[in-house]
Every structure is written in C-alpha cells, then in structure tokens.
Scaffold this motif. Sequence first.
Motif, PDB file in Angstrom:
ATOM      1  N   MET A  68       0.828  -1.207   0.000  1.00 15.08           N
ATOM      2  CA  MET A  68       0.000   0.000   0.000  1.00 15.08           C
ATOM      3  C   MET A  68       0.862   1.257   0.000  1.00 15.08           C
ATOM      4  N   LEU A  69       1.887   1.291   0.843  1.00 14.51           N
ATOM      5  CA  LEU A  69       2.760   2.461   0.904  1.00 14.51           C
ATOM      6  C   LEU A  69       3.537   2.638  -0.403  1.00 14.51           C
ATOM      7  N   ASP A  70       3.989   1.542  -0.985  1.00 10.52           N
ATOM      8  CA  ASP A  70       4.670   1.638  -2.279  1.00 10.52           C
ATOM      9  C   ASP A  70       3.717   2.191  -3.343  1.00 10.52           C
ATOM     10  N   LEU A 132      -5.952   5.430  -3.927  1.00  7.79           N
ATOM     11  CA  LEU A 132      -6.162   4.033  -3.546  1.00  7.79           C
ATOM     12  C   LEU A 132      -7.319   3.371  -4.297  1.00  7.79           C
ATOM     13  N   GLN A 133      -7.980   4.107  -5.167  1.00  3.91           N
ATOM     14  CA  GLN A 133      -9.119   3.520  -5.871  1.00  3.91           C
ATOM     15  C   GLN A 133      -8.724   2.321  -6.722  1.00  3.91           C
ATOM     16  N   ASP A 134      -7.498   2.316  -7.254  1.00  6.29           N
ATOM     17  CA  ASP A 134      -7.067   1.192  -8.086  1.00  6.29           C
ATOM     18  C   ASP A 134      -6.122   0.253  -7.338  1.00  6.29           C
ATOM     19  N   PHE A 135      -6.086   0.358  -6.013  1.00  6.16           N
ATOM     20  CA  PHE A 135      -5.296  -0.571  -5.193  1.00  6.16           C
ATOM     21  C   PHE A 135      -6.201  -1.745  -4.843  1.00  6.16           C
ATOM     22  N   THR A 136      -5.869  -2.923  -5.316  1.00  5.82           N
ATOM     23  CA  THR A 136      -6.799  -4.052  -5.257  1.00  5.82           C
ATOM     24  C   THR A 136      -6.584  -4.993  -4.075  1.00  5.82           C
ATOM     25  N   ILE A 137      -5.457  -4.877  -3.382  1.00  2.03           N
ATOM     26  CA  ILE A 137      -5.218  -5.759  -2.232  1.00  2.03           C
ATOM     27  C   ILE A 137      -6.116  -5.317  -1.084  1.00  2.03           C
ATOM     28  N   GLN A 138      -6.695  -6.273  -0.394  1.00  2.00           N
ATOM     29  CA  GLN A 138      -7.596  -5.952   0.701  1.00  2.00           C
ATOM     30  C   GLN A 138      -7.055  -6.476   2.023  1.00  2.00           C
ATOM     31  N   GLN A 188     -16.734   1.047  -0.162  1.00  2.00           N
ATOM     32  CA  GLN A 188     -15.560   0.694   0.630  1.00  2.00           C
ATOM     33  C   GLN A 188     -14.293   0.826  -0.207  1.00  2.00           C
ATOM     34  N   SER A 189     -13.182   1.007   0.491  1.00  2.00           N
ATOM     35  CA  SER A 189     -11.860   1.015  -0.127  1.00  2.00           C
ATOM     36  C   SER A 189     -10.863   0.795   0.994  1.00  2.00           C
ATOM     37  N   VAL A 190      -9.585   0.793   0.666  1.00  2.00           N
ATOM     38  CA  VAL A 190      -8.569   0.825   1.712  1.00  2.00           C
ATOM     39  C   VAL A 190      -8.563   2.222   2.317  1.00  2.00           C
ATOM     40  N   ASP A 212       2.034   6.251   9.932  1.00  2.00           N
ATOM     41  CA  ASP A 212       1.439   5.285  10.866  1.00  2.00           C
ATOM     42  C   ASP A 212       0.176   4.654  10.279  1.00  2.00           C
ATOM     43  N   PHE A 213       0.377   3.809   9.283  1.00  3.91           N
ATOM     44  CA  PHE A 213      -0.728   3.189   8.553  1.00  3.91           C
ATOM     45  C   PHE A 213      -1.106   1.806   9.098  1.00  3.91           C
ATOM     46  N   TYR A 214      -0.765   1.491  10.327  1.00 10.21           N
ATOM     47  CA  TYR A 214      -0.889   0.109  10.797  1.00 10.21           C
ATOM     48  C   TYR A 214      -2.299  -0.302  11.188  1.00 10.21           C
ATOM     49  N   PHE A 215      -3.262   0.611  11.107  1.00  7.20           N
ATOM     50  CA  PHE A 215      -4.663   0.236  11.200  1.00  7.20           C
ATOM     51  C   PHE A 215      -5.331   0.259   9.823  1.00  7.20           C
ATOM     52  N   SER A 216      -4.558   0.543   8.779  1.00 11.14           N
ATOM     53  CA  SER A 216      -5.144   0.623   7.445  1.00 11.14           C
ATOM     54  C   SER A 216      -5.795  -0.700   7.064  1.00 11.14           C
ATOM     55  N   CYS A 217      -6.916  -0.593   6.363  1.00 12.25           N
ATOM     56  CA  CYS A 217      -7.738  -1.766   6.130  1.00 12.25           C
ATOM     57  C   CYS A 217      -8.765  -1.431   5.056  1.00 12.25           C
ATOM     58  N   THR A 218      -9.545  -2.429   4.684  1.00 11.72           N
ATOM     59  CA  THR A 218     -10.657  -2.218   3.767  1.00 11.72           C
ATOM     60  C   THR A 218     -11.924  -2.000   4.581  1.00 11.72           C
ATOM     61  N   ASP A 219     -12.537  -0.845   4.423  1.00  8.13           N
ATOM     62  CA  ASP A 219     -13.747  -0.533   5.179  1.00  8.13           C
ATOM     63  C   ASP A 219     -14.470   0.617   4.482  1.00  8.13           C
ATOM     64  N   ILE A 220     -15.548   1.088   5.084  1.00  6.77           N
ATOM     65  CA  ILE A 220     -16.332   2.173   4.518  1.00  6.77           C
ATOM     66  C   ILE A 220     -15.444   3.410   4.384  1.00  6.77           C
ATOM     67  N   ARG A 221     -15.384   3.958   3.181  1.00  7.84           N
ATOM     68  CA  ARG A 221     -14.510   5.108   2.946  1.00  7.84           C
ATOM     69  C   ARG A 221     -14.922   6.303   3.808  1.00  7.84           C
TER      70      ARG A 221
END
Length: 319
Positions: A68-70, A132-138, A188-190, A212-221
């Motif tokens: 995600m960061l990359d 992140l709209q085209d980031f497909t990993i969840q 939803q998105s990341v 500090d993205f360590y709670f980043s996840c797929t959820d309601i935008r």
Amino acid sequence: MAVYTKVSAEEIEAFLTRFDVGTLVSAKGIAEGVENSNYLIETTKDRFILTLYEKRVDPDDLPFFIAMLDHLAEQNQPVPPMIADRAGTKIQKLCGRYACLIKFLPGISVTIPTALQARATGEALGAMHHALQDFTIQRPNSMNHDTWRKLAADCGPGGLDDIAPDLHDLVATELDYLDAQWPDRLPQSVIHADLFPDNVLMLDDAVTGLIDFYFSCTDIRAYDVAVTHAAWCFSEDGGQFDAAVSESLLEGYGETFNLTTEDRTALPVLARGASLRFLLTRAYDWINTPADALVTRKDPGAFLNRLKYYRANPDIFGA
C-alpha cells in the motif's frame, strides 16, 4: 509510536549494516503512541524511523502495508515507504521482533489544528482515497464495529466504570444503537483508519507526510472521514468542538474526493462509531498497559466526550 522493546545502540548499529544507509550517529526512542516500538535514527547519510512491531500488528499483514505504501508513493502521495536492505528485503528481524527501516519525512505534528491545517489534511485524505481507488489488495478491519462488543467485554464492567461512572451501561446502549444503524452498504476502499493529528506531518499549513498506517484496512470510505473528523475537530480532551475546523476539514476533503449525500447522511452514525472505537481501545490500553512501558497512555474520557457531543448534535455534518 512508543517503546516497548529496548534496543541498544550496538544492536541498532549492527542492524544498519544490512542496509546502504551509512553508519549510526544517534538513536532515540519515541514515546508517543501505543502500538509499536519506534526509534528515530540518524546516520551519516540521512534520518530514518526504525519500527519494531509489537502487540497489535500481525506480521502477516506487513506485506499489505508495504504494498500500500509503495502504491501511494508511486502516485506521489506524502507517505513513508519502507526501505529494502542490500538483498531487497524490507521485513527484518531485530530483538525477536519483526522490524522495518522507514523513510523519515520532514514536518511536525500539530497539537491544536487551525482551520487551514484541517483543510490541508482533508485535501490530503481525499487525495489518498483517490490514489487508492485502483489498489486491489484488501485487508479486513481488525477493529471494525463487529469487534467492539468483545472489546467492551474485555474491559470489564468494573474497568469501564472505574474510568467514568456508568460508562459500562452507556457503552452497552451505544453498541445496540450502532448495531441497528450501521450503514454497511456505503462504498468501501482501503482507508487509513487512524488519521489523528499526530499521524500527519506539516510545515506551516502544508501537509508533508501521512504516517502510521498500521490500522489501514478495507472498510467504509466515509468512516475514514468520520475518524479524521473526530480526531481533528475537538480540543484534546474532547470538551470543545471547533466548528471552523470541522467545516474546513470537510471542504478540503471535498476538493479532492466527493462526499455523496448518502455519505453525509451516514456521517453522524459513523462518527459515533469512531468515537466508541477509540474510547474502547483507549480504555483497554488504560487498564492493561504495563506500568514500566515507555508509552504515553491516552485518556479514554476524551472520546467519551466526543461520543456525547455527536449523540447530542447529529446535524453538524449537513446532508
């Protein structure tokens, strides 16, 4: 950020030999935050953040965070990618913990945000969502609203009521309300899911880093907007709401990503959920943080105050 695992200068010096980053000049533990052990590292070439992953970060999630960061960095978003060693490896081991060396970003975290700083943060959040709209990993949200009832139970009736009188009953009532009202059909998105002022770096009124993205996840935008709103639009103790900061944050977000009518209609419920989520995680940490940990415990009452405000003022987001 915090320090749970103590790492000596000699151990850090040996760790850095894996990388082409120069030799160690200084290392300082960072006490803010509650999740991982963090050190500010200065070498003969640059500055870095050394993170050792502790209690809530699953090592199996690290490839998601790296990807995600990359992805965001490739789209010129102000994020700190993790640095590969000479063998091309980013996930390391140090002192029995998984660890990463992370790019240092300039800037400071503001304590009392201005309306202009909130607007810039809203714009940065919207730009991140756009990228992140085209980031497909969840990655599932390990702290989504389905987990809050167990978290409340883990705090115990006595533990919650020790924090505030009758807090256990208030939490139970709020959990029932959120279970009935949660808007789980929104897009939803990341998301970042933790964009507090201390996770935004700024120079004057410009955002220089989202960290500090360590709670980043797929959820309601829109939930990400609600979390950020709760984090930015109140005094630190949650006792005072800043309408100008609120308006600027939402306007800034709208400049880079659209809030639909459905999103705005759901924001009062999402903001109550965000407040309860941080109330409960802070309460759990308040009860369970080791006394000798070099970590700043955060007051759960600050989010109790936010929750009460959102309950009493459901019209602050418009529609």
